[in-house]
Design a protein around this motif. Sequence first.
Motif, short mmCIF file in Angstrom:
data_model
loop_
_atom_site.label_atom_id
_atom_site.label_comp_id
_atom_site.label_asym_id
_atom_site.label_seq_id
_atom_site.Cartn_x
_atom_site.Cartn_y
_atom_site.Cartn_z
N LEU A 1 -39.06 56.13 65.82
CA LEU A 1 -40.31 55.40 65.66
C LEU A 1 -40.39 54.62 64.35
O LEU A 1 -40.74 53.42 64.36
N PRO A 2 -40.05 55.21 63.20
CA PRO A 2 -40.10 54.42 61.96
C PRO A 2 -39.17 53.20 61.99
O PRO A 2 -39.53 52.12 61.50
N ARG A 3 -38.00 53.36 62.59
CA ARG A 3 -37.06 52.25 62.65
C ARG A 3 -37.52 51.16 63.62
O ARG A 3 -37.22 49.98 63.42
N VAL A 4 -38.23 51.56 64.68
CA VAL A 4 -38.80 50.58 65.60
C VAL A 4 -39.84 49.72 64.86
O VAL A 4 -39.85 48.48 64.99
N HIS A 5 -40.69 50.37 64.08
CA HIS A 5 -41.67 49.60 63.30
C HIS A 5 -40.97 48.66 62.33
O HIS A 5 -41.37 47.49 62.16
N ASP A 6 -39.92 49.13 61.69
CA ASP A 6 -39.19 48.29 60.74
C ASP A 6 -38.56 47.09 61.44
O ASP A 6 -38.59 45.96 60.93
N ALA A 7 -37.96 47.35 62.62
CA ALA A 7 -37.31 46.27 63.36
C ALA A 7 -38.30 45.20 63.78
O ALA A 7 -38.02 43.99 63.71
N LEU A 8 -39.49 45.61 64.21
CA LEU A 8 -40.50 44.64 64.63
C LEU A 8 -41.08 43.89 63.43
O LEU A 8 -41.47 42.72 63.55
N ALA B 1 -39.06 44.71 73.73
CA ALA B 1 -38.81 46.14 73.54
C ALA B 1 -37.32 46.43 73.49
O ALA B 1 -36.85 47.22 72.65
N LEU B 2 -36.54 45.80 74.37
CA LEU B 2 -35.10 46.04 74.41
C LEU B 2 -34.41 45.50 73.16
O LEU B 2 -33.52 46.15 72.60
N ARG B 3 -34.80 44.31 72.73
CA ARG B 3 -34.21 43.77 71.49
C ARG B 3 -34.50 44.69 70.31
O ARG B 3 -33.63 44.92 69.45
N THR B 4 -35.71 45.21 70.28
CA THR B 4 -36.10 46.11 69.20
C THR B 4 -35.27 47.38 69.21
O THR B 4 -34.83 47.87 68.16
N LEU B 5 -35.03 47.93 70.39
CA LEU B 5 -34.26 49.17 70.50
C LEU B 5 -32.80 48.99 70.08
O LEU B 5 -32.20 49.90 69.51
N VAL B 6 -32.23 47.83 70.36
CA VAL B 6 -30.84 47.59 69.92
C VAL B 6 -30.73 47.71 68.41
O VAL B 6 -29.81 48.35 67.88
N GLY B 7 -31.69 47.13 67.69
CA GLY B 7 -31.67 47.23 66.24
C GLY B 7 -32.03 48.60 65.73
O GLY B 7 -31.36 49.15 64.84
N ALA B 8 -33.07 49.20 66.31
CA ALA B 8 -33.55 50.48 65.81
C ALA B 8 -32.56 51.61 66.07
O ALA B 8 -32.46 52.56 65.28
N ALA B 9 -31.82 51.54 67.17
CA ALA B 9 -30.88 52.60 67.54
C ALA B 9 -29.43 52.26 67.17
O ALA B 9 -28.51 52.98 67.59
N ASP B 10 -29.24 51.21 66.42
CA ASP B 10 -27.88 50.80 65.99
C ASP B 10 -26.95 50.63 67.17
O ASP B 10 -25.81 51.14 67.18
N LEU B 11 -27.38 49.88 68.18
CA LEU B 11 -26.56 49.69 69.36
C LEU B 11 -25.69 48.43 69.29
O LEU B 11 -24.91 48.17 70.20
N THR B 12 -25.81 47.66 68.23
CA THR B 12 -24.99 46.45 68.09
C THR B 12 -23.51 46.82 68.07
O THR B 12 -23.07 47.66 67.28
N GLY B 13 -22.76 46.19 68.99
CA GLY B 13 -21.32 46.45 69.08
C GLY B 13 -20.97 47.74 69.79
O GLY B 13 -19.78 48.06 69.94
N ARG B 14 -21.96 48.48 70.25
CA ARG B 14 -21.70 49.76 70.92
C ARG B 14 -21.99 49.64 72.42
O ARG B 14 -22.67 48.74 72.88
N GLN B 15 -21.47 50.58 73.18
CA GLN B 15 -21.48 50.52 74.63
C GLN B 15 -22.75 51.11 75.22
O GLN B 15 -23.16 52.21 74.86
N VAL B 16 -23.36 50.37 76.13
CA VAL B 16 -24.56 50.82 76.83
C VAL B 16 -24.26 50.86 78.33
O VAL B 16 -23.90 49.84 78.92
N ALA B 17 -24.36 52.04 78.93
CA ALA B 17 -24.19 52.17 80.37
C ALA B 17 -25.40 51.53 81.06
O ALA B 17 -26.54 51.81 80.70
N PHE B 18 -25.13 50.69 82.06
CA PHE B 18 -26.21 49.90 82.68
C PHE B 18 -26.03 49.90 84.18
O PHE B 18 -24.94 49.69 84.70
N GLU B 19 -27.13 50.13 84.91
CA GLU B 19 -27.10 50.17 86.36
C GLU B 19 -26.54 48.88 86.95
O GLU B 19 -26.86 47.78 86.49
#
Length: 484
Positions: free
Chosen positions: A335-342, A191-209
């Motif tokens: 949602l459409p981008r999640v389906h595409d990424a998977l 799920a996390l790998r999918t979200l990185v691609g679907a939300a264009d998070l590559t190279g961008r900053q993610v705040a993490f606990e």
Amino acid sequence: MSRTATPSSLALVLSESEGPLRHRIAAAIVDALRVGALRPGDALPSSRGLAAELGVSRTAVVDAYDELAAAGFVDSRAGSGTTVATGADDAARAGAAPHVATGPVHGSTESTDERSPGIDLSPGLPDTDLVSTRHWRSAWRTASARPIPFAAAGSRGHRAMREALAVHLRRTRGVVADPDEIVIVPGVQAALRTLVGAADLTGRQVAFEDPGYAKARITLAAAGARIRPVDVDTDGLDPHDLLESDAAVYCTPAHQFPMGGRTPVTRRAGLLARVGDRLVIEDDYDGEFRFGVPALPALRSLAGGDERVAYVGTASKILGPGLRLAWLIPPRRLLPRVHDALEVSGEKVCSVTADAFAEFVGSGALTAHLARTSRTYAARRQAFVGALDRHLPGVELLGVEAGLHVALRLPDGCDDRAVAETIEEHGVRVRPLADYRATSDGPRGLLCGYARLPESRADHAAAVIGAAVAAAAGSAGNRSRSGS
């Protein structure tokens, strides 16, 4: 003509083994069948009555009866009590047992290391022995009776599981989602790998606990996100610590992993207000389990959550990690981008496994399972926390209100890795908080999962932990005084 069920007064003798109490009670009842003290048609005592007679918790007796029913030794019907099943005496005399005997480590692990500890308190592992064999087999029989799938189901498949989850999540977590909004994936990391691609998070900053779930942090980083550690307090992640440069935030508000904080509603609402249109990844890994406290609404269920929150859940904590089943409810815009990424990644779930899980949920077996495990885990938690209080008076325990683990804080001068190693040398495995910190700074402590810890072994485990912690605290105090 069937025999009339009559109340049975049992003089059970529990074995002195270190096995789970429910196993010992069930085995004693089978012994009574073997010697003829119980016969088919006899009614077993009420769980409350037998608990009082044996001087044990009612939870242990209820679990023992569930175990016997799953193995076919007894019949349990609502309003009719529990009676010995036809042929149960013959099965007992033939040597049948109500459960599969396990080795010295309670619950199975993938490790074959001969040095494995006698008690494994690694967090995140439920007790798979608590799953009703009867319900589980029934679910798989139903799933396997269906035709063999022509092809592996994609992200838009698994309709039965998505429909069952839509009802389950609405009832237990307050998350309202159409089945078409739920995506089934093979694990939280998928799920996390999918979200990185679907939300264009590559190279961008993610705040993490920080400390946080190390596997999730590693997965996001490996997929291309840049992790920015954010300190947590007793209420979890503080939204005021987010930066404008954060493209997304990962959090575990139901039971912060690993420190155990439950993020209050005010802070949850503040988090959604703070992020604006940015993505929030809500990992609800064990939100079903809480003890003596009310349920808090999932972030996804709050106003605006459906547009900002990607809700991630898993079967790993409620049934077992071996299923490789998780679910993702992304913001509608993604949602459409999640389906595409998977579709590109090809990450899919076995259709038979998904159908069996759907049947397990839809039949009501999951609801019964959660009720049974919550009772058992509550009793184990109480035994373990009480034992820690005895062996480490004044110890600071975090996360005791929910989930399946507690965090034990150590003095700042302690080396939690060294303490954990010392404890393992004495036969108990715990995890140091160092394993979950992204930086060298941060709290020192130990993470102890009690889901697979029999009540009969809680005192021994706590004694080992207490001795090691007391020694480490004394050494840290001596170093502090010598340096002053």
